[in-house]
Design an enzyme around this catalytic site. Structure first.
Site, mmCIF file in Angstrom:
data_model
loop_
_atom_site.group_PDB
_atom_site.id
_atom_site.type_symbol
_atom_site.label_atom_id
_atom_site.label_comp_id
_atom_site.label_asym_id
_atom_site.label_seq_id
_atom_site.Cartn_x
_atom_site.Cartn_y
_atom_site.Cartn_z
ATOM 1 N N LYS A 1 15.128 43.761 29.838
ATOM 2 C CA LYS A 1 15.311 45.037 29.133
ATOM 3 C C LYS A 1 16.730 45.294 28.675
ATOM 4 O O LYS A 1 17.159 46.132 28.033
ATOM 5 C CB LYS A 1 15.158 46.277 30.244
ATOM 6 C CG LYS A 1 13.707 46.373 30.425
ATOM 7 C CD LYS A 1 13.372 47.623 31.002
ATOM 8 C CE LYS A 1 12.050 47.654 31.948
ATOM 9 N NZ LYS A 1 10.765 48.058 30.986
ATOM 10 N N CYS B 1 3.404 53.915 33.100
ATOM 11 C CA CYS B 1 3.552 53.689 34.428
ATOM 12 C C CYS B 1 4.222 54.749 35.100
ATOM 13 O O CYS B 1 5.120 54.624 36.131
ATOM 14 C CB CYS B 1 4.406 52.315 34.493
ATOM 15 S SG CYS B 1 3.659 51.058 33.935
ATOM 16 N N ASP C 1 17.206 52.618 40.458
ATOM 17 C CA ASP C 1 16.424 52.021 39.743
ATOM 18 C C ASP C 1 16.985 51.985 38.375
ATOM 19 O O ASP C 1 16.745 53.014 37.745
ATOM 20 C CB ASP C 1 14.914 52.484 39.683
ATOM 21 C CG ASP C 1 14.035 51.828 38.579
ATOM 22 O OD1 ASP C 1 14.583 50.991 37.920
ATOM 23 O OD2 ASP C 1 12.886 52.002 38.584
ATOM 24 N N GLN D 1 16.366 51.204 33.210
ATOM 25 C CA GLN D 1 16.550 51.642 31.963
ATOM 26 C C GLN D 1 18.023 52.153 31.892
ATOM 27 O O GLN D 1 18.408 52.125 30.618
ATOM 28 C CB GLN D 1 15.664 53.090 31.833
ATOM 29 C CG GLN D 1 14.009 52.980 31.845
ATOM 30 C CD GLN D 1 13.711 52.012 30.617
ATOM 31 O OE1 GLN D 1 14.367 52.023 29.644
ATOM 32 N NE2 GLN D 1 12.447 51.331 30.775
ATOM 33 N N HIS E 1 9.169 55.744 37.818
ATOM 34 C CA HIS E 1 8.306 54.695 37.446
ATOM 35 C C HIS E 1 7.375 54.260 38.786
ATOM 36 O O HIS E 1 7.885 54.331 39.906
ATOM 37 C CB HIS E 1 9.066 53.481 37.049
ATOM 38 C CG HIS E 1 8.260 52.272 36.306
ATOM 39 N ND1 HIS E 1 7.643 51.277 36.999
ATOM 40 C CD2 HIS E 1 8.166 52.172 35.005
ATOM 41 C CE1 HIS E 1 7.065 50.736 36.181
ATOM 42 N NE2 HIS E 1 7.108 50.874 34.767
HETATM 43 C C1 PLP Z 1 12.416 53.102 35.192
HETATM 44 C C2 PLP Z 1 11.657 51.552 35.343
HETATM 45 N N1 PLP Z 1 11.539 51.018 36.591
HETATM 46 C C3 PLP Z 1 11.067 50.039 36.866
HETATM 47 C C4 PLP Z 1 10.355 49.460 35.748
HETATM 48 C C5 PLP Z 1 9.682 47.948 36.173
HETATM 49 O O1 PLP Z 1 10.419 46.937 35.547
HETATM 50 P P1 PLP Z 1 9.883 45.605 35.478
HETATM 51 O O2 PLP Z 1 8.522 45.585 34.841
HETATM 52 O O3 PLP Z 1 10.786 44.771 34.453
HETATM 53 O O4 PLP Z 1 9.962 44.820 36.881
HETATM 54 C C6 PLP Z 1 10.473 49.741 34.569
HETATM 55 C C7 PLP Z 1 9.778 49.124 33.507
HETATM 56 O O5 PLP Z 1 9.415 49.705 32.425
HETATM 57 C C8 PLP Z 1 11.186 51.165 34.350
HETATM 58 O O6 PLP Z 1 11.252 51.470 33.168
#
Ligand code: PLP
Length: 409
Positions: free
Chosen positions: A227, A365, A201, A204, A124
Protein backbone atom coordinates in the site's frame (compact mmCIF):
# COMPACT_ATOMS: atom_id res chain seq x y z
CA UNK A 1 20.94 15.30 4.94
CA UNK A 2 19.46 14.98 1.42
CA UNK A 3 17.18 17.84 0.40
CA UNK A 4 13.60 16.89 -0.40
CA UNK A 5 12.70 16.96 -4.10
CA UNK A 6 9.81 19.46 -4.57
CA UNK A 7 6.58 17.65 -5.42
CA UNK A 8 5.26 17.74 -8.97
CA UNK A 9 2.50 15.26 -9.81
CA UNK A 10 3.57 14.73 -13.45
CA UNK A 11 7.21 14.10 -12.57
CA UNK A 12 6.19 11.83 -9.72
CA UNK A 13 3.76 9.89 -11.91
CA UNK A 14 6.38 9.30 -14.59
CA UNK A 15 8.24 7.10 -12.14
CA UNK A 16 5.37 4.57 -12.22
CA UNK A 17 5.45 2.43 -15.41
CA UNK A 18 1.90 1.19 -14.83
CA UNK A 19 0.51 4.47 -16.14
CA UNK A 20 2.45 4.30 -19.38
CA UNK A 21 1.26 0.72 -19.85
CA UNK A 22 -2.39 1.66 -19.10
CA UNK A 23 -2.91 5.18 -20.45
CA UNK A 24 -6.67 4.70 -20.80
CA UNK A 25 -7.32 3.70 -17.22
CA UNK A 26 -8.14 5.94 -14.27
CA UNK A 27 -6.99 4.10 -11.17
CA UNK A 28 -8.81 5.22 -8.02
CA UNK A 29 -8.39 2.04 -5.98
CA UNK A 30 -5.24 3.06 -4.15
CA UNK A 31 -6.53 2.07 -0.72
CA UNK A 32 -6.62 -1.52 -2.01
CA UNK A 33 -3.10 -1.39 -3.39
CA UNK A 34 -0.74 1.21 -4.82
CA UNK A 35 1.22 1.15 -8.06
CA UNK A 36 4.97 0.66 -8.07
CA UNK A 37 7.80 3.04 -8.91
CA UNK A 38 10.56 1.93 -11.27
CA UNK A 39 13.08 2.03 -8.43
CA UNK A 40 11.13 -0.69 -6.61
CA UNK A 41 10.87 -2.85 -9.76
CA UNK A 42 14.62 -2.41 -10.39
CA UNK A 43 15.36 -3.51 -6.85
CA UNK A 44 13.38 -6.76 -7.27
CA UNK A 45 14.97 -7.41 -10.64
CA UNK A 46 18.46 -6.68 -9.33
CA UNK A 47 18.11 -9.02 -6.39
CA UNK A 48 16.86 -11.99 -8.38
CA UNK A 49 19.18 -11.37 -11.33
CA UNK A 50 22.38 -10.58 -9.46
CA UNK A 51 22.26 -11.14 -5.73
CA UNK A 52 19.89 -14.06 -5.11
CA UNK A 53 20.81 -16.21 -2.09
CA UNK A 54 19.20 -17.18 1.16
CA UNK A 55 19.99 -15.06 4.21
CA UNK A 56 21.40 -15.54 7.72
CA UNK A 57 22.52 -19.09 7.02
CA UNK A 58 25.00 -18.96 4.16
CA UNK A 59 28.42 -20.46 4.41
CA UNK A 60 29.26 -18.41 1.33
CA UNK A 61 29.79 -14.73 0.55
CA UNK A 62 26.73 -14.52 -1.70
CA UNK A 63 24.58 -15.35 1.30
CA UNK A 64 26.43 -12.71 3.33
CA UNK A 65 25.78 -10.15 0.62
CA UNK A 66 22.05 -10.98 0.52
CA UNK A 67 21.95 -10.82 4.33
CA UNK A 68 23.57 -7.39 4.22
CA UNK A 69 20.95 -6.11 1.75
CA UNK A 70 18.16 -7.56 3.88
CA UNK A 71 19.46 -6.01 7.09
CA UNK A 72 20.02 -2.70 5.31
CA UNK A 73 16.32 -2.79 4.34
CA UNK A 74 15.46 -3.27 8.02
CA UNK A 75 17.45 -0.13 8.78
CA UNK A 76 15.70 1.80 5.97
CA UNK A 77 12.31 0.83 7.42
CA UNK A 78 13.43 1.78 10.94
CA UNK A 79 14.62 5.17 9.63
CA UNK A 80 11.38 5.70 7.71
CA UNK A 81 9.19 5.35 10.79
CA UNK A 82 11.67 6.77 13.30
CA UNK A 83 12.24 3.51 15.21
CA UNK A 84 15.02 3.61 17.76
CA UNK A 85 16.59 0.33 16.62
CA UNK A 86 16.45 -1.78 13.47
CA UNK A 87 15.81 -4.84 15.68
CA UNK A 88 12.38 -3.40 16.47
CA UNK A 89 11.33 -4.01 12.86
CA UNK A 90 9.86 -7.47 12.24
CA UNK A 91 9.13 -8.40 8.63
CA UNK A 92 5.81 -10.17 8.11
CA UNK A 93 3.81 -10.92 4.98
CA UNK A 94 1.58 -7.87 5.54
CA UNK A 95 -0.66 -6.01 7.96
CA UNK A 96 -2.98 -9.00 8.37
CA UNK A 97 -0.08 -11.29 9.28
CA UNK A 98 1.30 -8.70 11.71
CA UNK A 99 -2.06 -8.35 13.47
CA UNK A 100 -2.42 -12.14 13.64
CA UNK A 101 1.04 -12.34 15.22
CA UNK A 102 0.02 -9.72 17.77
CA UNK A 103 -3.31 -11.33 18.67
CA UNK A 104 -1.73 -14.78 19.01
CA UNK A 105 1.43 -13.55 20.66
CA UNK A 106 -0.20 -11.47 23.40
CA UNK A 107 -2.66 -14.16 24.50
CA UNK A 108 -1.41 -15.87 27.62
CA UNK A 109 1.46 -13.43 28.09
CA UNK A 110 -0.23 -10.01 28.38
CA UNK A 111 -3.85 -11.18 28.04
CA UNK A 112 -5.27 -13.47 30.71
CA UNK A 113 -8.84 -14.81 31.16
CA UNK A 114 -11.18 -11.96 32.09
CA UNK A 115 -8.99 -9.28 30.47
CA UNK A 116 -10.40 -6.85 27.91
CA UNK A 117 -9.32 -5.62 24.47
CA UNK A 118 -10.64 -2.34 23.06
CA UNK A 119 -11.19 -1.93 19.29
CA UNK A 120 -13.18 0.64 17.28
CA UNK A 121 -16.16 0.35 14.95
CA UNK A 122 -13.95 1.59 12.11
CA UNK A 123 -11.73 -1.48 12.00
CA UNK A 124 -10.89 -3.57 8.96
CA UNK A 125 -11.60 -7.28 9.48
CA UNK A 126 -7.84 -7.77 9.85
CA UNK A 127 -8.02 -5.90 13.15
CA UNK A 128 -11.10 -7.76 14.38
CA UNK A 129 -10.92 -11.41 13.38
CA UNK A 130 -7.39 -12.21 14.70
CA UNK A 131 -8.46 -11.06 18.19
CA UNK A 132 -11.78 -12.90 17.93
CA UNK A 133 -10.00 -16.12 16.95
CA UNK A 134 -8.57 -16.33 20.47
CA UNK A 135 -10.91 -14.29 22.66
CA UNK A 136 -13.55 -16.93 23.24
CA UNK A 137 -11.21 -19.83 24.02
CA UNK A 138 -9.00 -17.64 26.24
CA UNK A 139 -11.88 -15.91 28.03
CA UNK A 140 -10.85 -12.45 26.85
CA UNK A 141 -13.55 -9.83 26.24
CA UNK A 142 -13.72 -7.45 23.24
CA UNK A 143 -15.13 -3.94 23.67
CA UNK A 144 -15.81 -1.65 20.71
CA UNK A 145 -15.76 2.15 20.55
CA UNK A 146 -18.93 3.35 18.76
CA UNK A 147 -19.30 6.16 16.21
CA UNK A 148 -21.16 9.43 16.60
CA UNK A 149 -24.19 10.10 14.35
CA UNK A 150 -21.93 11.83 11.82
CA UNK A 151 -19.72 8.70 11.56
CA UNK A 152 -16.84 10.11 13.61
CA UNK A 153 -15.16 8.00 16.28
CA UNK A 154 -16.89 8.76 19.59
CA UNK A 155 -13.94 9.96 21.63
CA UNK A 156 -16.04 10.44 24.77
CA UNK A 157 -17.02 6.75 24.55
CA UNK A 158 -13.36 5.86 23.96
CA UNK A 159 -12.37 7.55 27.23
CA UNK A 160 -15.31 5.89 29.02
CA UNK A 161 -14.43 2.41 27.74
CA UNK A 162 -10.85 2.87 28.89
CA UNK A 163 -12.20 2.90 32.43
CA UNK A 164 -12.67 -0.89 32.00
CA UNK A 165 -8.85 -0.97 31.91
CA UNK A 166 -8.29 -2.96 28.70
CA UNK A 167 -4.88 -4.63 28.46
CA UNK A 168 -4.69 -3.98 24.70
CA UNK A 169 -6.17 -1.11 22.67
CA UNK A 170 -5.98 -1.63 18.91
CA UNK A 171 -7.19 0.87 16.30
CA UNK A 172 -6.61 1.98 12.75
CA UNK A 173 -4.65 5.12 11.97
CA UNK A 174 -6.88 5.87 8.98
CA UNK A 175 -10.22 4.20 8.17
CA UNK A 176 -10.04 2.31 4.87
CA UNK A 177 -13.75 3.03 4.32
CA UNK A 178 -14.21 6.66 5.31
CA UNK A 179 -10.64 7.97 5.06
CA UNK A 180 -11.09 9.33 8.56
CA UNK A 181 -7.80 10.08 10.34
CA UNK A 182 -7.93 9.06 13.99
CA UNK A 183 -6.29 11.19 16.71
CA UNK A 184 -3.79 8.40 17.27
CA UNK A 185 -1.32 10.30 19.49
CA UNK A 186 -4.10 11.27 21.89
CA UNK A 187 -5.53 7.73 21.81
CA UNK A 188 -2.12 6.19 22.59
CA UNK A 189 -1.65 8.58 25.48
CA UNK A 190 -5.07 7.86 26.97
CA UNK A 191 -4.71 4.09 26.53
CA UNK A 192 -1.26 4.01 28.10
CA UNK A 193 -2.53 6.07 31.03
CA UNK A 194 -4.70 3.07 32.00
CA UNK A 195 -1.80 0.66 31.45
CA UNK A 196 -2.85 -0.74 28.04
CA UNK A 197 -0.53 -1.76 25.23
CA UNK A 198 -1.38 0.11 22.02
CA UNK A 199 -1.54 -1.35 18.51
CA UNK A 200 -1.96 0.95 15.50
CA UNK A 201 -3.10 -0.58 12.23
CA UNK A 202 -1.20 1.70 9.86
CA UNK A 203 -2.24 -0.04 6.61
CA UNK A 204 -3.79 3.23 5.37
CA UNK A 205 -2.04 5.66 7.70
CA UNK A 206 1.54 4.89 6.72
CA UNK A 207 1.19 6.69 3.39
CA UNK A 208 -0.92 9.54 4.71
CA UNK A 209 1.42 10.96 7.25
CA UNK A 210 5.09 10.99 8.19
CA UNK A 211 5.27 8.51 11.04
CA UNK A 212 7.56 8.85 14.01
CA UNK A 213 6.86 5.86 16.22
CA UNK A 214 8.98 7.23 19.06
CA UNK A 215 7.06 10.49 19.09
CA UNK A 216 3.76 8.60 18.83
CA UNK A 217 5.03 6.40 21.65
CA UNK A 218 2.85 3.51 20.48
CA UNK A 219 3.81 0.00 21.56
CA UNK A 220 3.12 -1.44 18.10
CA UNK A 221 2.58 -0.03 14.60
CA UNK A 222 1.91 -2.33 11.62
CA UNK A 223 1.61 -1.81 7.86
CA UNK A 224 1.81 -3.52 4.46
CA UNK A 225 4.44 -2.86 1.79
CA UNK A 226 2.06 -3.01 -1.15
CA UNK A 227 0.00 0.00 0.00
CA UNK A 228 3.07 2.25 0.15
CA UNK A 229 4.47 1.68 -3.38
CA UNK A 230 6.27 -1.49 -2.27
CA UNK A 231 5.77 -5.13 -3.27
CA UNK A 232 3.08 -7.52 -2.10
CA UNK A 233 4.04 -10.29 0.32
CA UNK A 234 5.86 -8.08 2.80
CA UNK A 235 4.72 -6.05 5.77
CA UNK A 236 6.10 -4.57 8.94
CA UNK A 237 5.44 -5.17 12.60
CA UNK A 238 7.16 -2.45 14.60
CA UNK A 239 7.23 -2.79 18.37
CA UNK A 240 9.02 -1.32 21.32
CA UNK A 241 11.58 -3.89 22.43
CA UNK A 242 9.79 -4.69 25.71
CA UNK A 243 6.46 -5.06 23.89
CA UNK A 244 7.97 -7.37 21.23
CA UNK A 245 9.49 -9.48 23.97
CA UNK A 246 5.95 -10.21 25.25
CA UNK A 247 5.05 -11.95 21.98
CA UNK A 248 4.89 -15.72 21.65
CA UNK A 249 5.95 -16.52 18.07
CA UNK A 250 3.02 -17.44 15.85
CA UNK A 251 5.22 -19.39 13.45
CA UNK A 252 8.08 -21.73 14.29
CA UNK A 253 11.01 -23.08 12.30
CA UNK A 254 14.05 -21.87 10.41
CA UNK A 255 16.45 -19.34 11.86
CA UNK A 256 14.11 -18.18 14.64
CA UNK A 257 15.65 -20.71 16.99
CA UNK A 258 18.89 -20.99 18.92
CA UNK A 259 18.49 -24.62 19.94
CA UNK A 260 15.95 -27.36 19.26
CA UNK A 261 15.55 -30.74 20.88
CA UNK A 262 12.44 -32.90 20.96
CA UNK A 263 11.88 -31.71 24.54
CA UNK A 264 12.43 -28.00 24.21
CA UNK A 265 13.14 -25.11 21.83
CA UNK A 266 15.13 -22.02 22.74
CA UNK A 267 14.34 -19.01 20.54
CA UNK A 268 16.76 -16.56 18.99
CA UNK A 269 16.82 -12.90 20.03
CA UNK A 270 14.78 -10.20 18.29
CA UNK A 271 14.07 -9.67 15.44
CA UNK A 272 14.82 -13.26 14.28
CA UNK A 273 12.63 -14.87 16.96
CA UNK A 274 9.56 -13.53 15.13
CA UNK A 275 10.70 -14.23 11.54
CA UNK A 276 10.30 -17.98 11.02
CA UNK A 277 11.14 -19.66 7.72
CA UNK A 278 12.58 -18.03 4.63
CA UNK A 279 11.41 -14.43 4.43
CA UNK A 280 10.26 -12.67 1.27
CA UNK A 281 13.88 -11.58 0.83
CA UNK A 282 13.62 -9.75 -2.50
CA UNK A 283 10.41 -8.02 -1.38
CA UNK A 284 11.90 -6.91 1.92
CA UNK A 285 14.90 -5.44 0.11
CA UNK A 286 12.64 -3.74 -2.45
CA UNK A 287 10.47 -2.32 0.33
CA UNK A 288 13.59 -0.89 1.99
CA UNK A 289 14.65 0.67 -1.31
CA UNK A 290 11.15 2.12 -1.82
CA UNK A 291 10.95 3.68 1.63
CA UNK A 292 14.48 5.09 1.31
CA UNK A 293 13.37 6.70 -1.98
CA UNK A 294 10.04 7.89 -0.58
CA UNK A 295 11.69 9.55 2.41
CA UNK A 296 13.49 11.83 -0.07
CA UNK A 297 10.27 12.95 -1.80
CA UNK A 298 8.33 16.04 -0.78
CA UNK A 299 5.83 14.25 1.45
CA UNK A 300 4.17 17.46 2.56
CA UNK A 301 3.67 18.41 -1.09
CA UNK A 302 2.26 14.94 -1.78
CA UNK A 303 -0.21 15.27 1.06
CA UNK A 304 -1.28 18.77 -0.03
CA UNK A 305 -1.81 17.57 -3.59
CA UNK A 306 -4.01 14.73 -2.40
CA UNK A 307 -5.98 17.10 -0.18
CA UNK A 308 -6.61 19.47 -3.12
CA UNK A 309 -7.89 16.56 -5.20
CA UNK A 310 -10.05 15.36 -2.33
CA UNK A 311 -11.69 18.77 -1.90
CA UNK A 312 -12.15 19.17 -5.65
CA UNK A 313 -13.77 15.73 -6.06
CA UNK A 314 -15.80 15.87 -2.88
CA UNK A 315 -17.41 19.25 -3.69
CA UNK A 316 -18.52 18.09 -7.12
CA UNK A 317 -19.97 14.84 -5.82
CA UNK A 318 -21.69 16.59 -2.92
CA UNK A 319 -23.50 18.81 -5.42
CA UNK A 320 -25.15 15.75 -7.03
CA UNK A 321 -28.50 15.19 -5.24
CA UNK A 322 -28.67 11.53 -6.34
CA UNK A 323 -25.58 10.74 -4.25
CA UNK A 324 -25.19 10.15 -0.56
CA UNK A 325 -21.64 10.79 0.64
CA UNK A 326 -20.54 8.67 3.59
CA UNK A 327 -17.07 10.13 4.05
CA UNK A 328 -16.42 13.65 5.18
CA UNK A 329 -14.37 16.37 3.42
CA UNK A 330 -12.45 17.19 6.58
CA UNK A 331 -9.99 15.08 8.52
CA UNK A 332 -9.85 12.71 5.56
CA UNK A 333 -6.69 11.09 4.17
CA UNK A 334 -8.02 10.91 0.59
CA UNK A 335 -11.01 8.59 0.36
CA UNK A 336 -14.44 9.49 -1.02
CA UNK A 337 -17.10 6.92 -0.23
CA UNK A 338 -20.62 7.29 -1.56
CA UNK A 339 -23.77 5.59 -2.75
CA UNK A 340 -26.15 6.44 -5.54
CA UNK A 341 -29.47 6.60 -3.68
CA UNK A 342 -31.50 3.44 -4.20
CA UNK A 343 -28.80 1.70 -6.27
CA UNK A 344 -26.43 -1.09 -5.34
CA UNK A 345 -22.78 0.03 -5.17
CA UNK A 346 -21.66 -2.90 -7.32
CA UNK A 347 -23.90 -1.71 -10.18
CA UNK A 348 -22.31 1.72 -9.99
CA UNK A 349 -18.79 0.25 -9.97
CA UNK A 350 -19.66 -1.95 -12.97
CA UNK A 351 -20.74 1.09 -14.96
CA UNK A 352 -17.57 2.93 -13.93
CA UNK A 353 -15.47 -0.07 -14.93
CA UNK A 354 -17.02 0.09 -18.40
CA UNK A 355 -15.60 3.58 -18.62
CA UNK A 356 -12.21 2.35 -17.37
CA UNK A 357 -12.52 3.93 -13.94
CA UNK A 358 -11.16 1.52 -11.34
CA UNK A 359 -12.87 1.88 -7.96
CA UNK A 360 -13.88 -0.52 -5.22
CA UNK A 361 -17.45 -1.33 -4.25
CA UNK A 362 -18.84 -3.41 -1.41
CA UNK A 363 -18.15 -3.51 2.30
CA UNK A 364 -14.38 -3.06 2.03
CA UNK A 365 -13.61 -5.76 4.64
CA UNK A 366 -15.41 -3.67 7.26
CA UNK A 367 -18.80 -5.36 7.69
CA UNK A 368 -19.35 -4.19 11.29
CA UNK A 369 -18.85 -0.59 10.18
CA UNK A 370 -21.45 -0.91 7.41
CA UNK A 371 -23.89 -2.60 9.79
CA UNK A 372 -23.36 0.33 12.14
CA UNK A 373 -23.99 3.04 9.54
CA UNK A 374 -26.87 1.07 7.96
CA UNK A 375 -25.59 0.87 4.40
CA UNK A 376 -25.30 -2.35 2.37
CA UNK A 377 -21.92 -1.20 1.09
CA UNK A 378 -20.53 1.76 -0.82
CA UNK A 379 -18.44 2.88 -3.78
CA UNK A 380 -14.97 4.03 -2.78
CA UNK A 381 -12.66 6.37 -4.70
CA UNK A 382 -9.23 6.36 -3.11
CA UNK A 383 -6.62 8.88 -4.19
CA UNK A 384 -2.83 8.72 -4.29
CA UNK A 385 -0.10 11.30 -4.78
CA UNK A 386 0.21 10.27 -8.45
CA UNK A 387 -3.52 10.87 -9.10
CA UNK A 388 -4.14 13.85 -11.39
CA UNK A 389 -7.00 16.32 -11.41
CA UNK A 390 -7.85 15.15 -14.94
CA UNK A 391 -8.37 11.65 -13.53
CA UNK A 392 -10.66 12.90 -10.78
CA UNK A 393 -12.64 14.89 -13.39
CA UNK A 394 -12.90 11.82 -15.60
CA UNK A 395 -14.23 9.80 -12.66
CA UNK A 396 -16.80 12.48 -11.85
CA UNK A 397 -18.00 12.59 -15.46
CA UNK A 398 -18.30 8.81 -15.43
CA UNK A 399 -20.29 8.94 -12.19
CA UNK A 400 -22.64 11.55 -13.76
CA UNK A 401 -23.18 9.24 -16.73
CA UNK A 402 -23.79 6.26 -14.44
CA UNK A 403 -26.33 8.29 -12.46
CA UNK A 404 -28.12 9.32 -15.66
CA UNK A 405 -28.34 5.67 -16.70
CA UNK A 406 -29.42 4.37 -13.30
CA UNK A 407 -31.77 7.21 -12.30
CA UNK A 408 -33.14 8.78 -15.50
CA UNK A 409 -35.16 11.91 -14.63
C1 PLP B 1 -7.04 -0.49 7.58
C2 PLP B 1 -6.58 -1.78 7.00
N1 PLP B 1 -6.10 -2.73 7.81
C3 PLP B 1 -5.65 -3.90 7.36
C4 PLP B 1 -5.64 -4.18 6.02
C5 PLP B 1 -5.11 -5.50 5.54
O1 PLP B 1 -3.95 -5.30 4.78
P1 PLP B 1 -3.27 -6.53 4.01
O2 PLP B 1 -4.34 -7.16 3.18
O3 PLP B 1 -2.21 -5.88 3.19
O4 PLP B 1 -2.74 -7.45 5.04
C6 PLP B 1 -6.14 -3.24 5.12
C7 PLP B 1 -6.22 -3.53 3.68
O5 PLP B 1 -6.97 -2.93 2.95
C8 PLP B 1 -6.61 -1.99 5.62
O6 PLP B 1 -7.08 -1.05 4.81
Amino acid sequence: MTLAVAFNVETFRQQFPFFQANPNWVYLDNAATSHKPQIMLDSLQHFYASANSNIHRGAHSLGDQATQLYEQARQHVADFIGAEQAEQIIFTSGTTAALNQLAFGLMGTVLQPGDRILLTTLEHHANIVPWQLHCQSKGVVLDVVPLTVDHQLDMAAFSRLLQHQPKVVSFCHVSNVLGQVLPVADMVQQAQAVGALTVIDGAQGILHDTIDVQQLNTDFYVFSGHKIYGPTGVGVLYGKTKALECLTPLLGGGEMIQHVSFDHTRYHQLPFRLEAGTSAIAEVIALGTTLHWLAKQDRTGMRQHKQQLLQHGWQQLEAMPQLELLSSATNNAGIITFNVRGEHPTDVATLLNEQKIAVRAGQHCAMPLFANIHHPGAVRLSLAAYTTQAEVDAAINAIRMAVELLCPS
